[in-house]
Design a protein around this motif. Sequence first.
Motif, PDB file in Angstrom:
ATOM      1  N   LEU A  42       0.808  -1.083  -0.168  1.00 31.79           N
ATOM      2  CA  LEU A  42      -0.212  -0.200   0.150  1.00 31.79           C
ATOM      3  C   LEU A  42       0.750   1.342   0.116  1.00 31.79           C
ATOM      4  O   LEU A  42       0.647   2.127  -0.955  1.00 31.79           O
ATOM      5  N   ALA A  43       1.973   1.285   0.987  1.00 34.55           N
ATOM      6  CA  ALA A  43       2.818   2.411   0.983  1.00 34.55           C
ATOM      7  C   ALA A  43       3.446   2.697  -0.465  1.00 34.55           C
ATOM      8  O   ALA A  43       3.620   3.791  -0.922  1.00 34.55           O
ATOM      9  N   GLY A  44       3.879   1.416  -0.846  1.00 33.60           N
ATOM     10  CA  GLY A  44       4.911   1.748  -2.200  1.00 33.60           C
ATOM     11  C   GLY A  44       3.961   2.073  -3.255  1.00 33.60           C
ATOM     12  O   GLY A  44       4.372   2.868  -3.949  1.00 33.60           O
ATOM     13  N   ALA A  45       2.584   1.553  -3.544  1.00 33.29           N
ATOM     14  CA  ALA A  45       1.930   1.934  -4.665  1.00 33.29           C
ATOM     15  C   ALA A  45       1.707   3.411  -4.449  1.00 33.29           C
ATOM     16  O   ALA A  45       1.547   4.249  -5.516  1.00 33.29           O
ATOM     17  N   VAL A  46       1.114   4.013  -3.128  1.00 33.39           N
ATOM     18  CA  VAL A  46       1.054   5.469  -3.221  1.00 33.39           C
ATOM     19  C   VAL A  46       1.842   6.328  -3.448  1.00 33.39           C
ATOM     20  O   VAL A  46       2.086   7.267  -4.062  1.00 33.39           O
ATOM     21  N   THR A  47       3.247   5.825  -2.936  1.00 33.68           N
ATOM     22  CA  THR A  47       4.306   6.641  -3.022  1.00 33.68           C
ATOM     23  C   THR A  47       4.894   6.808  -4.340  1.00 33.68           C
ATOM     24  O   THR A  47       5.382   7.914  -4.973  1.00 33.68           O
ATOM     25  N   ALA A  48       4.697   5.522  -5.222  1.00 29.77           N
ATOM     26  CA  ALA A  48       5.069   5.463  -6.648  1.00 29.77           C
ATOM     27  C   ALA A  48       4.274   6.509  -7.132  1.00 29.77           C
ATOM     28  O   ALA A  48       4.660   7.189  -8.072  1.00 29.77           O
ATOM     29  N   LEU A  49       2.891   6.474  -7.264  1.00 29.86           N
ATOM     30  CA  LEU A  49       1.849   7.570  -7.561  1.00 29.86           C
ATOM     31  C   LEU A  49       2.222   9.010  -7.609  1.00 29.86           C
ATOM     32  O   LEU A  49       2.281   9.647  -8.323  1.00 29.86           O
ATOM     33  N   LEU A  50       2.607   9.347  -6.090  1.00 24.64           N
ATOM     34  CA  LEU A  50       2.810  10.575  -5.867  1.00 24.64           C
ATOM     35  C   LEU A  50       3.943  11.161  -6.622  1.00 24.64           C
ATOM     36  O   LEU A  50       4.208  12.185  -6.991  1.00 24.64           O
ATOM     37  N   GLY A  51       5.030  10.194  -6.826  1.00 19.42           N
ATOM     38  CA  GLY A  51       6.280  10.500  -7.550  1.00 19.42           C
ATOM     39  C   GLY A  51       5.950  10.695  -9.193  1.00 19.42           C
ATOM     40  O   GLY A  51       7.170  10.776  -9.712  1.00 19.42           O
ATOM     41  N   ASP A  52       5.002  10.055  -9.639  1.00 20.60           N
ATOM     42  CA  ASP A  52       4.815  10.037 -11.055  1.00 20.60           C
ATOM     43  C   ASP A  52       3.497  10.736 -11.502  1.00 20.60           C
ATOM     44  O   ASP A  52       2.441  10.226 -11.736  1.00 20.60           O
ATOM     45  N   PRO A  53       3.572  12.074 -11.930  1.00 19.77           N
ATOM     46  CA  PRO A  53       2.321  12.658 -12.306  1.00 19.77           C
ATOM     47  C   PRO A  53       1.662  12.027 -13.825  1.00 19.77           C
ATOM     48  O   PRO A  53       0.665  11.879 -13.942  1.00 19.77           O
ATOM     49  N   GLY A  54       2.750  11.368 -14.610  1.00 16.69           N
ATOM     50  CA  GLY A  54       2.150  10.786 -15.938  1.00 16.69           C
ATOM     51  C   GLY A  54       1.439   9.593 -15.527  1.00 16.69           C
ATOM     52  O   GLY A  54       0.275   9.355 -16.180  1.00 16.69           O
ATOM     53  N   ARG A  55       1.839   8.713 -14.409  1.00 18.91           N
ATOM     54  CA  ARG A  55       0.920   7.480 -14.291  1.00 18.91           C
ATOM     55  C   ARG A  55      -0.552   8.099 -13.486  1.00 18.91           C
ATOM     56  O   ARG A  55      -1.520   7.517 -13.821  1.00 18.91           O
ATOM     57  N   ARG A  56      -0.403   9.003 -12.649  1.00 13.36           N
ATOM     58  CA  ARG A  56      -1.561   9.644 -12.122  1.00 13.36           C
ATOM     59  C   ARG A  56      -2.972  10.127 -13.309  1.00 13.36           C
ATOM     60  O   ARG A  56      -3.715   9.956 -13.319  1.00 13.36           O
TER      61      ARG A  56
END
Length: 366
Positions: free
Chosen positions: A311-325
């Motif tokens: 959970l923490a990893g998925a959220v952290t990755a999204l916060l660091g990747d505007p393109g994926r968001r």
Amino acid sequence: MTQLHTVQVLGGGSAGSSAHVRSLAAGLVARGVRVTVCAPAELDHDYDFVATGARFVPVPRRGDPVAIGALRGACAGADVVHAHGLHASVRAGLALGQQRVPLVVTWHTRTHAEGARGRLLRLMERRTVRAAAVVLGTSSELVDRARRRGARDARLGPVSFPAPRGGVAESEAGKARAELGVMDRPLLVAVGALEPHRGYRTLLDASRLWLRHDPVPLVAVAGEGPQRPVLQRRIDLEGLPVQLLGRRADVTSLIAAADVAVLPSRWEARSPLAQEALRLGVPLVATAVGGVPELVGDAAELIPYGDADALAGAVTALLGDPGRRAALAAAGRMQATTWPTEDETIAQVLSVYDELCAGPRRPRTA
């Protein structure tokens, strides 16, 4: 031909089932059906069933003879009784007794329990589905569960969570962020009653890992329930970046304001949070449980239940990747177009009623 009369029974239930009954009542009344809603009085205060044109009969949550008697009186003369949730189904079955009135049951979710209580719940499930003329499950898993319990007729009946009229203004989302003090830090939003199966212990575990993030995200949880004291104590002791907001009337605005929506539940069918997030284009991280994968398709990041690191990893990755968001936002809006509309949901339910009441009684069209 006479006007069809249906009684909708709620036992308290979830926000999703209550919102569904309000939508259903409004749609049925508009199509010439006479509707009575039986539910605890506080639900009419929250959902204003009377405003739909339905008659409202307050029935206490308890299952004593007084409550069953009130429900029996409300069901007198009904053509179809439609109960939403397990406890409402049990009470509706008791109220109907030997009356030859078709009972439709919708399962919106599963009830979780172990040991003796778990065995009692399974017994209740068997009795209610066998008493029902039709069981509608809001996910394929619930349909299969009803069939295993002995349902004579179990069908997929996905419900539409009513979309906000006119969407959400940017000013409303901005106001929500300002109120929470997160104009310059990420906002994560979870919604749901503070109950064990919602996965909030895992969410708190993950929030401890987010303390390493710069800036630290705020986790805002909208909902109330019996776990509040335990969760709040841990938040205070560990200094976790989590706010328990209690019940909120502006849940849609909160979700719209979020950078990421989080659904850590042990089980969900058609989660209102997931539907709201995808419709609004808010990236969602959710557990791959129950009906969630069926609901969201490829439009969310799915993780195992109970895995705080995932959970923490998925959220952290999204916060660091505007393109994926941005990609998830677009995919979410597209996925939402595949869900049944309110009109389609009402039409399906009405076709079930028509099937069960074939003969002299038919609903009049508006």
